[in-house]
Structures are given as C-alpha cells and as structure tokens.
Design a protein around this motif. Structure first.
Motif, mmCIF file in Angstrom:
data_model
loop_
_atom_site.group_PDB
_atom_site.id
_atom_site.type_symbol
_atom_site.label_atom_id
_atom_site.label_comp_id
_atom_site.label_asym_id
_atom_site.label_seq_id
_atom_site.Cartn_x
_atom_site.Cartn_y
_atom_site.Cartn_z
ATOM 1 N N GLN A 111 49.576 85.678 46.146
ATOM 2 C CA GLN A 111 49.792 85.922 47.634
ATOM 3 C C GLN A 111 48.507 85.346 48.147
ATOM 4 O O GLN A 111 48.799 84.720 49.400
ATOM 5 C CB GLN A 111 49.889 87.423 47.751
ATOM 6 N N VAL A 112 47.361 85.401 47.854
ATOM 7 C CA VAL A 112 46.063 84.700 48.089
ATOM 8 C C VAL A 112 46.328 83.191 48.313
ATOM 9 O O VAL A 112 45.948 82.800 49.506
ATOM 10 C CB VAL A 112 45.041 85.084 47.284
ATOM 11 N N ALA A 113 47.046 82.527 47.487
ATOM 12 C CA ALA A 113 47.201 80.951 47.382
ATOM 13 C C ALA A 113 47.996 80.822 48.576
ATOM 14 O O ALA A 113 47.998 79.843 49.205
ATOM 15 C CB ALA A 113 47.623 80.684 46.246
ATOM 16 N N PHE A 114 49.113 81.724 48.781
ATOM 17 C CA PHE A 114 50.096 81.473 49.996
ATOM 18 C C PHE A 114 49.287 81.553 51.299
ATOM 19 O O PHE A 114 49.685 80.557 52.251
ATOM 20 C CB PHE A 114 51.233 82.678 49.918
ATOM 21 N N MET A 115 48.378 82.662 51.330
ATOM 22 C CA MET A 115 47.803 82.566 52.595
ATOM 23 C C MET A 115 46.740 81.573 53.077
ATOM 24 O O MET A 115 46.839 80.965 53.943
ATOM 25 C CB MET A 115 47.108 84.109 52.629
ATOM 26 N N SER A 116 46.219 81.116 52.085
ATOM 27 C CA SER A 116 45.196 79.716 52.114
ATOM 28 C C SER A 116 45.923 78.664 52.383
ATOM 29 O O SER A 116 45.635 77.779 53.115
ATOM 30 C CB SER A 116 44.614 79.557 50.693
ATOM 31 N N PHE A 117 47.279 78.477 51.856
ATOM 32 C CA PHE A 117 48.151 77.367 52.261
ATOM 33 C C PHE A 117 48.669 77.436 53.663
ATOM 34 O O PHE A 117 48.719 76.282 54.251
ATOM 35 C CB PHE A 117 49.344 77.357 51.279
ATOM 36 N N VAL A 118 48.763 78.647 54.028
ATOM 37 C CA VAL A 118 49.145 78.769 55.599
ATOM 38 C C VAL A 118 48.058 78.238 56.351
ATOM 39 O O VAL A 118 48.311 77.757 57.479
ATOM 40 C CB VAL A 118 50.028 80.189 55.712
ATOM 41 N N LEU A 119 47.015 78.752 55.948
ATOM 42 C CA LEU A 119 45.716 78.576 56.872
ATOM 43 C C LEU A 119 45.488 77.062 56.798
ATOM 44 O O LEU A 119 45.040 76.595 58.028
ATOM 45 C CB LEU A 119 44.428 79.192 56.048
ATOM 46 N N ALA A 120 45.609 76.377 55.845
ATOM 47 C CA ALA A 120 45.472 74.982 56.042
ATOM 48 C C ALA A 120 46.575 74.246 56.488
ATOM 49 O O ALA A 120 46.360 73.035 57.245
ATOM 50 C CB ALA A 120 45.305 74.464 54.536
ATOM 51 N N SER A 121 47.947 74.659 56.211
ATOM 52 C CA SER A 121 49.018 74.010 57.176
ATOM 53 C C SER A 121 48.873 72.696 57.071
ATOM 54 O O SER A 121 48.852 72.028 58.056
ATOM 55 C CB SER A 121 49.023 74.762 58.477
ATOM 56 N N ILE A 122 48.918 72.237 55.877
ATOM 57 C CA ILE A 122 48.493 70.604 55.487
ATOM 58 C C ILE A 122 49.372 69.759 56.555
ATOM 59 O O ILE A 122 48.921 68.876 57.201
ATOM 60 C CB ILE A 122 48.562 70.284 54.218
ATOM 61 N N PRO A 123 50.929 69.966 56.493
ATOM 62 C CA PRO A 123 51.581 68.766 57.194
ATOM 63 C C PRO A 123 51.204 68.930 58.733
ATOM 64 O O PRO A 123 50.912 67.908 59.474
ATOM 65 C CB PRO A 123 53.186 69.533 57.037
ATOM 66 N N TYR A 124 51.124 70.119 59.297
ATOM 67 C CA TYR A 124 50.649 70.141 60.585
ATOM 68 C C TYR A 124 49.274 69.776 60.997
ATOM 69 O O TYR A 124 49.064 68.694 62.041
ATOM 70 C CB TYR A 124 50.833 71.695 61.113
ATOM 71 N N GLY A 125 48.290 69.994 60.136
ATOM 72 C CA GLY A 125 46.943 69.660 60.164
ATOM 73 C C GLY A 125 46.702 68.064 59.983
ATOM 74 O O GLY A 125 46.051 67.631 60.903
ATOM 75 N N LEU A 126 47.520 67.351 59.157
ATOM 76 C CA LEU A 126 47.409 66.184 58.987
ATOM 77 C C LEU A 126 48.157 65.371 60.183
ATOM 78 O O LEU A 126 47.776 63.923 60.728
ATOM 79 C CB LEU A 126 47.956 65.501 57.577
#
Length: 558
Positions: free
Chosen positions: A59-74
C-alpha cells in the motif's frame, strides 16, 4: 496520556554526537510490525503517536506510485528533454536520472530504517548532525522540505491546468487552431479550480483516499497500455527507426550540447522528485479518521506497521517500478515522434497531446487516450496536496514556521492538519499569480520544487556520510559498501541539481522564457533566514529527541 514532547528534552550542546553513540538497542524478540511496538519506537523518539498504523508495504508503494504519477509527470514536462537533446535526452536522460534517484532512495531508506518518524529528512538531519550544528542543519532541511512540497504541488496543479487545455485543443476549428485558446486569466482560473478541488477532496473525502490510491494504480496501467498499443499499432505518420529512438541527439535549446542535455534532465528530475515524500506519507496516514497520503519523506512512517522495513522497501521498489513505467511510456512516444521543431514551438508547451493525435489520426481517439492522464493528474494533485499539509504540520509542531501554533493543530473531526493544508493552498494560489507576469512560470515552480527537495534529501545523507554511517547498523536496511556508493552518487547529484535547474531551458533568454526559479528560491531563503534571526536563533531547539540512554523497546513491561 502525557505527551512525550513534554517529557523529552533535546540534546544539549555538549552531548555526544548521535553518530558516535548507540542511539537505540533493539531487542531481537521485538518486532515493530506490532503497531504498539512501532508506537513505542515513535514515543522513544520524542513524539506522541497521534495517528493509526494501517499500511502495508504494498500500500505504501501504491501511494508512492500515485505521488510520482509517472505517465502524467513525464507528459507535462516532455518539452524540456525535447528541446534539450531529443530522443537521446528523453530516453537515456530518464534512465540515468532514475538510476541516480535509486541511489537517493537507497540512501534515504537506510536512514529511515533507523529513524522512521513523521519529521522525515528534517528529523533525521537533526538526529544525525553533531550537536553544534543540529539546529541550523535541521532548520535548512525543514524549510527546504516544506518549500519543496509546496512548490511541487503548485507545479503539479499548474501543469494539470496547462495539460488539460492542451488535451481539449486536440479538437480544432482549423488546422493548428484549437477550440479553446485559453487566455492567461482563463489558465489561472483552471489552475485555481484544480487547486480548490484537490484541497476539498483531500480534506473532505479523506476516508475514500486509500481506495483512490488503488484505483489510480489500475487506471494508470490500463491507460498506459492503451496509449502504448494504440500509437504503435496505428502510427498514422509512420514509425521511427530504433537508431533514431535510442541514438538521435538533436539539441535545439541554444546551449552547448553537453549542458543542453543536462538542462533537459528537468523532466526526469521533476517526475522522480517525490522519492522521499513517501516517508512522510507513511508517517501521517490515519484511517479512523483517515488521513490522506503525503509527499513528506517520513510522514507516513507513524501510520505504517513495521516502518523500519516497509518504508525503505517501498521507496526503493517504487523507483524501480517507476523506471520501468517511464520507459514503457516514453519509448513508444519517441517511435512516433515527428517534427520536433514544430512541437517545441507549440504555444501550450505541451507536445504529448499533439504527438498522440498525430499518431492516432483523429481528435476523438487522441482525447480518449489522453483522458487517463488527465484524471491521473487530478489524483496526483490530491496526493500532493495532502503532502503539503503533512510537511507544514511536521515542521510547525517544532516551531519552525511563523505562527506555528495555528499550523500544528490536528482537526479532530477531519482527522488531519486542516489549517496546515489551508496555509499551503493560500501560498500556492499566491505564487500562481506569477503566471500573469510570465507564461514560463511552470518552469520556475517545478525547478524550485526539484531544487529544494533535493537539498532536503541531501541533508541527512550528507551528515550520515560525514559521520561515518555508524548509525546504519542499528537499522534494518544496511547496504554496506553499496550504501556508501549510493551516498556519493546522491550527494554528487545534489550539487549538480541546484545550479542546473536555475538555468533557462533555452537561449536566447527573453522575458517570457526567463527561469524565475532562482528568484523564488532566494525569496524563500530570505524568509527562512529572517524568521531564524527573529525567532529561531533564540527559541528554536529542533525536534524533541530521546535521551542518550539506551532505549529498551521491550513492551512487556511498558
């Protein structure tokens, strides 16, 4: 229950430096996977556990992934590597920065396994510094941490406004003319609406946020697969060769080639800037009433079971996941990338919607593929908004921010530091007014966010490294010689990032293209210095700490 903050005194200036003494003695029979044991550890560090632990490593990894939101950020920062060097900058720049950030994540993971507290890098910097420099280092780190969270959140919401406008404009009234040529004030109003929405959802929809985290993971996966498959299969304007995708270097910024490549790394640095923020998420999340995910590096640690193991694993694991997701997103885009000069010249500064429309061949299909990224942008903004509240709260409870008594309050009905959230929102909206003076404002927001977060992450890594890393043996994530290597890479990157992201993206510099990041950065330095001179040098003592005595965490007698 009496607060540990009342019972525990800070280190005196003559006490033994933390890295020269055994700070904690863990009983091998005690596992802090037990929430009560983890709370005992938190109390020993000088904080009263106010928040409920409910998060697993996944769940922590999920939250971190959402924070990064890689496709959107890139997607929103695609312009920078495109003008910096083209395909080579886009693909290899992402991979290089990701490996560097992996070293940062590993370094922070080692430290967090020893100090899994809500103060994050701020608390860790204080605990690891020699007594003579504890207060000033913690002050610098704390302010950098708070400013970084605010600026990244501002950049996310502002970038979302620009990206949504670009998505709408895949529908055209005539070739090259979108249906909504937003004016400056219209763009600002969209940004304002997004900011208000993110704050409303983060505060009022608290109990639904864990579900949003899980939803975002699957939403991102489906959207990413849809984009990759559709643009590669249809590729209306054809596909580039592998040699072009992985080897073509075409700087168009006006900078010398090497420096142009480096300036283009802002995309990757921005997308990975949430690395340490998950620690904060982990510290401050509360289920009943639920707290929202935070960008602060250590904040969620107080709400996760067995944070000494879970948080380091989540930080490192998420970087690996994000690296793969980023390559899956970027490589197909470069395969269908055409006429980079025209993309760079776009008024919107958002090439990705145009690239996807060109590959798909029609506006409706392109808009549908862009929709997942737009939704992900809002989810990212909600997570970042929560991070701001946690970072302000964590620093304010130690008096680091003017009028701290107002910002350290936890709203019991909402179960979150609502006042701190509102302070962050007001600052973001006020800084958003810069857009009326320069349409390049997004560059300033993202640049300052990357700079300040990099400085905040570097503080504990630097003092740990210079202190001989002796404290690492007390944690559960000791990487040994590999950890030393990661420390060196992380610190070298920090020295490069500060001047690098103060530079304009391209030459010649005009009033529209100037990078205001140095101005905003210096403004916050002046404010932090002024508050330290007025209040901090006499009254600021840093976060509460445990006594120098060895702490026995066996709970049977507690």
């Amino acid at each position: 229950m009496e607060s540990k903050m009342d019972a525990v005194q800070p280190h005196s200036s003559g006490s033994k430096p933390p890295f020269e003494s055994e700070r904690f003695k863990f009983d091998d029979r005690i596992s802090d996977s037990d929430p009560s044991a983890a709370n005992g550890l938190l109390e020993s560090l000088g904080y009263e556990p106010e928040l409920t632990r409910n998060r697993s490593t996944l769940q922590v990894a999920f939250m971190s992934f959402v924070l990064a939101s890689i496709p959107y950020g890139l997607a929103t920062t695609f312009f920078y590597p495109l003008v910096g060097g083209g395909p080579v900058n886009i693909i290899w720049g992402w991979l290089i920065v990701s490996l560097i950030i992996l070293c940062v994540a590993a370094s922070l993971g080692e430290i967090t396994s020893v100090y899994p507290t809500a103060g994050g890098v701020y608390y860790q910097s204080f605990m690891l510094s020699p007594p003579k420099y504890q207060r000033i280092i913690a002050w610098i780190c704390g302010w950098s941490y708070v400013v970084g969270n605010v600026m990244i959140t501002l950049a996310v919401n502002f970038g979302s406004a620009q990206f949504i406008i670009a998505c709408v404009n895949v529908f055209e009234v005539s070739p090259g003319v979108g249906i909504f040529e937003a004016t400056t004030y219209q763009t600002f109003l969209i940004f304002l609406g997004i900011t208000l929405l993110c704050n409303a959802v983060s505060s009022l929809g608290n109990k639904w946020l864990p579900l949003l985290d899980t939803f975002a993971i699957f939403w991102t996966l489906v959207g990413l697969l849809a984009i990759v498959i559709c643009i590669l299969v249809i590729a209306k304007d054809g596909r580039n060769s592998g040699a072009y995708v992985f080897g073509h270097f075409e700087p168009q910024s006006g900078w010398p080639d090497g420096w142009a490549f480096c300036v283009g790394l802002l995309q990757a640095a921005y997308a990975t800037s949430s690395t340490g923020m998950v620690i904060s998420w982990v510290s401050l999340f509360k289920i009943i009433p639920m707290q929202t995910p935070s960008l602060l590096e250590s904040s969620m640690c107080e709400e996760v079971q067995d944070p000494s193991r879970q948080v380091p694993r989540a930080i490192v694991g998420t970087i690996i996941l994000n690296t793969i997701a980023g390559l899956l997103f970027l490589i197909p885009l470069v395969f269908v990338l055409h006429d980079s000069a025209a993309l760079i010249a776009l008024v919107s500064g958002q090439p990705v919607p145009t690239i996807i429309k060109s590959a798909i061949g029609n506006s409706t299909g392109a808009f549908l593929l862009l929709l997942p990224l737009a939704v992900l942008a809002l989810l990212c903004g909600i997570g970042c908004t929560t991070a701001v509240s946690r970072s302000v709260w964590a620093f304010a409870r130690d008096g680091g921010i003017p009028f701290s008594k107002h910002w350290k309050v936890v709203n019991q009905s909402l179960g979150l530091p609502f006042n701190a959230m509102m302070l962050g929102m007001v600052i973001e909206i006020a800084l958003g007014l810069i857009y009326f003076g320069s349409t390049a404002a997004f560059n300033a927001f993202s640049g300052v966010g990357v700079i300040t977060l990099t400085v905040s992450y570097a503080c504990p890594i630097a003092v740990s490294f210079m202190g001989g890393r002796s404290h690492i043996k007390n944690g559960k994530f000791d990487l040994g010689k590999l950890g030393v290597f990661c420390n060196i890479i992380a610190l070298a990157w920090s020295l490069l990032a500060v001047p690098l992201f103060c530079m304009p993206s391209y030459l010649p510099v005009t009033a529209e293209s100037v990078n205001y990041a140095p101005v905003v950065f210096v403004a916050f330095i002046i404010i932090a210095t002024f508050w330290y001179w007025v209040w901090g040098r006499e009254k600021y003592v840093g976060p509460p700490t445990a006594d120098e005595a060895v702490i026995d965490l066996r709970l049977s007698g507690a």
